[in-house]
Design an enzyme around this catalytic site. Structure first.
Site, PDB file in Angstrom:
ATOM      1  N   HIS A  72       0.848  -1.196   0.000  1.00 58.09           N
ATOM      2  CA  HIS A  72       0.000   0.000   0.000  1.00 58.09           C
ATOM      3  C   HIS A  72       0.882   1.243   0.000  1.00 58.09           C
ATOM      4  CE1 HIS A  72      -4.245  -1.424   1.396  1.00 58.09           C
ATOM      5  NE2 HIS A  72      -3.719  -2.238   0.487  1.00 58.09           N
ATOM      6  N   TYR A 200      -9.618   5.264   7.573  1.00 59.27           N
ATOM      7  CA  TYR A 200      -9.817   5.600   8.986  1.00 59.27           C
ATOM      8  C   TYR A 200     -10.891   6.687   9.011  1.00 59.27           C
ATOM      9  CZ  TYR A 200      -5.394   3.169   9.833  1.00 59.27           C
ATOM     10  OH  TYR A 200      -4.386   2.231   9.902  1.00 59.27           O
TER      11      TYR A 200
HETATM   12  C1  PHB Z   1      -6.469  -4.508  10.705  1.00 56.11           C
HETATM   13  O1  PHB Z   1      -6.372  -4.751   9.477  1.00 56.11           O
HETATM   14  O2  PHB Z   1      -6.920  -5.340  11.533  1.00 56.11           O
HETATM   15  C2  PHB Z   1      -6.018  -3.149  11.205  1.00 56.11           C
HETATM   16  C3  PHB Z   1      -5.425  -2.277  10.318  1.00 56.11           C
HETATM   17  C4  PHB Z   1      -5.012  -1.025  10.761  1.00 56.11           C
HETATM   18  C5  PHB Z   1      -5.206  -0.677  12.090  1.00 56.11           C
HETATM   19  C6  PHB Z   1      -5.789  -1.573  12.994  1.00 56.11           C
HETATM   20  C7  PHB Z   1      -6.202  -2.820  12.548  1.00 56.11           C
HETATM   21  O3  PHB Z   1      -4.814   0.545  12.527  1.00 56.11           O
END
Ligand code: PHB
Ligand code: APR
Length: 389
Positions: A72, A200
Site C-alpha cells: 500500500h 480511517y
Molecule cells: C487490521 O487490518 O486489523 C487493522 C489495520 C489497521 C489498524 C488496525 C487494525 O490501525
C-alpha cells in the site's frame, strides 16, 4: 536444560527474536503458555511498517509475505462524507505491507520448526530466578513435570498479561497508562474490501476502520461503548452502522456478508519502564500497549526485537555489552514516538463521550491540516510507515 537465551512467550516477538538469534548461532528455548492453534487463532492488525518487512526478510520469513502481502502506497482518512487520500510514496517515499499478524506468526512457526527450534507449548507456572546474577534460570511445569532452564539471558515476550514485567520489583518499575472510554467491535468477512486502501473514518457517530487481509477477506471495525457486548451486535446491525460512518461514495459499494470472526477489544496506551532488569529484557506487549489506531503493536514488537537481537549478537559475536546496557533506552525512544502517533491518531478520529464542540473543531482542524499542509502529511506518513529503527 541449558540455553543462551530463554524466551518467555511464543507470540510474534518471541518467535521473531528466536529466529534472528538462532540464525546468528545463539541458542534459545521458547516457553509458550497456550497451544500453537490457540496462538494462531488470534486475529490482530495487519499493517507492517517497511522496517518490519525488512526485518522479517532478514529473519528469512519474507517469501510468503512477498507473494501474498499487499503493498500500500497510502491510506485514506474520512470525516463524515469527505475522503482524504494520504500518499506515503509521494510524501516520504515509503510504503507499508498489508499482511495479517496471524500469517506472520504462522510463517515464524514454520521457520522455527525448520530450524529445529525448541518451543514448548502448554507450559505453566513459569518463574524467573536470579535476574541480577550471571546465572539466571527459569522454572516451569510442562507435561506434569517441574523443569528448569539455566540460561545467560531471559527475554520477556509474554505480552501484557505475562509474568516477565511483574517479575521486576514494583519499586523498580514505573507505568504510564491511558485508558480510552470506548472499544473497537471488529468483524472479519469473506467479502471484497470496500476500498483499495485502508479508510480511517472520523464520524459524528464514532470511529470506523475499513481494512483487509486479501482481495476476498475484509476486516472492519466500529467504535463502540465499553458497555457493549459482542452478542449485542448482529451482523446486520454492524453493517448498517459501518455504512453510516463511511463516506457515501464508499459505503454505497460495501459488500456485506456473514462475519467469520466478531470481537470487541478495549483500547489503552501503556508503557512500563524500564524495559530491562539485570538479565531480563522485555519486548513487545510485555512492556507496552498501543491503541490499534496506528497499527503499531506488532511493529513496535518488531523494533524491540531488532534492538535486542542486535545487542545479543554483539555480546556473543563481538564480546560487546554496550548495546545490551543501552537496550531499554534505545527501544523506549522509538516506543514513545509510536505511542504519541497512536495516541494522536486516536484523539483525531474517535468520538469521546465528554467531547465538546471545541474538541470536535480541533479534530476537524487536524484533518484540515493534513488536507492542506504537505508538511503535516509528511509527518503523518513518516510515522505511519514507520520511523527508522
Ligand atoms: C487490521 O487490518 O486489523 C487493522 C489495520 C489497521 C489498524 C488496525 C487494525 O490501525
Ligand atoms: N508463560 C508463557 N507464555 C505466556 C505467559 C506465561 N506466563 N503469559 C503469556 N504468554 C504468551 C501468550 O500466550 C502469547 O502467546 O506470550 C505470548 C505473547 O504474545 P503477544 O501477546 O502476541 O505479544 P507480542 O509477541 O509482544 O506481540 C505483540 O501481538 O497481541 C498482539 O497487539 C499485539 O500486535 C501486537 C503483538
Amino acid at each position: 536444560m541449558k540455553t543462551d537465551v530463554a524466551i518467555i512467550g511464543g507470540g510474534p516477538a518471541g518467535l521473531l527474536l528466536s529466529q534472528l538469534l538462532m540464525r546468528a548461532g545463539i541458542s534459545t528455548v521458547i516457553l509458550e503458555r497456550q497451544s500453537r492453534d490457540h496462538v494462531l487463532s488470534r486475529i490482530r492488525a495487519g499493517v507492517l511498517e517497511w522496517g518490519t518487512v525488512e526485518l522479517l526478510n532478514r529473519a528469512g520469513v519474507g517469501d510468503r509475505m512477498a507473494r501474498e502481502g499487499i503493498l500500500h502506497s497510502g491510506c485514506a482518512l474520512s470525516s463524515d462524507d469527505d475522503l482524504l487520500h494520504i500518499d506515503f510514496q509521494e510524501t516520504c517515499g515509503k510504503r507499508v505491507m498489508v499482511y495479517g499478524q496471524t500469517e506472520v506468526t504462522r510463517d515464524l512457526y514454520q521457520a522455527q520448526d525448520a530450524a529445529g527450534a525448541t518451543i514448548l507449548h502448554g507450559v505453566e507456572e513459569v518463574a524467573l530466578h536470579d535476574l541480577l546474577s550471571d546465572t539466571p534460570s527459569v522454572t516451569f511445569r510442562h507435561n506434569d513435570e517441574t523443569k528448569r532452564i539455566d540460561c545467560r539471558y531471559i527475554a520477556g515476550c509474554d505480552g501484557f498479561h505475562g509474568i516477565s514485567r511483574t517479575t521486576i520489583p514494583v519499586e523498580k518499575r514505573r507505568a504510564f497508562e491511558k485508558i480510552y472510554p470506548f472499544g473497537w467491535l471488529g468483524v472479519l468477512s469473506r467479502t471484497p474490501p470496500v476500498h483499495q486502501e485502508l479508510i480511517y473514518a472520523n464520524h459524528e457517530r464514532g470511529f470506523a476502520l475499513a481494512s483487509m487481509r486479501n482481495p476476498m477477506l475484509s476486516r472492519y471495525y466500529v467504535q463502540v461503548p465499553l458497555t457493549d457486548r459482542v452478542e449485542d451486535w448482529s451482523d446486520e446491525a454492524f453493517w448498517q452502522e459501518l455504512k453510516r460512518r463511511l463516506p457515501g461514495t464508499v459505503s454505497d459499494s460495501l459488500v456485506t456478508g456473514p462475519s467469520i470472526e466478531k470481537s470487541i477489544a478495549p483500547l489503552r496506551s501503556f508503557v512500563s519502564e524500564p524495559m530491562q532488569y539485570g538479565a531480563l529484557f522485555l519486548c513487545g506487549d510485555a512492556t507496552h500497549i498501543v491503541p490499534p489506531t496506528g497499527a503499531k503493536g506488532l511493529n513496535l514488537a518488531a523494533s524491540d526485537v531488532h534492538y535486542l537481537s542486535q545487542a545479543l549478537i554483539a555480546h556473543y559475536r563481538d564480546n560487546r555489552d554496550d548495546l545490551l546496557a543501552g537496550y531499554g533506552q534505545t527501544a523506549l525512544a522509538r516506543v514513545w514516538q509510536a505511542m504519541r502517533f497512536s495516541w494522536s491518531m486516536t484523539m483525531m478520529t474517535h468520538r469521546f463521550p465528554d467531547q465538546t464542540g471545541y474538541d470536535r473543531r480541533m479534530q476537524q482542524v487536524e484533518l484540515s491540516q493534513l488536507r492542506h499542509n504537505p508538511t503535516a502529511r509528511r509527518l503523518f506518513s513518516e510515522n505511519y510507515t514507520g520511523l527508522p529503527f
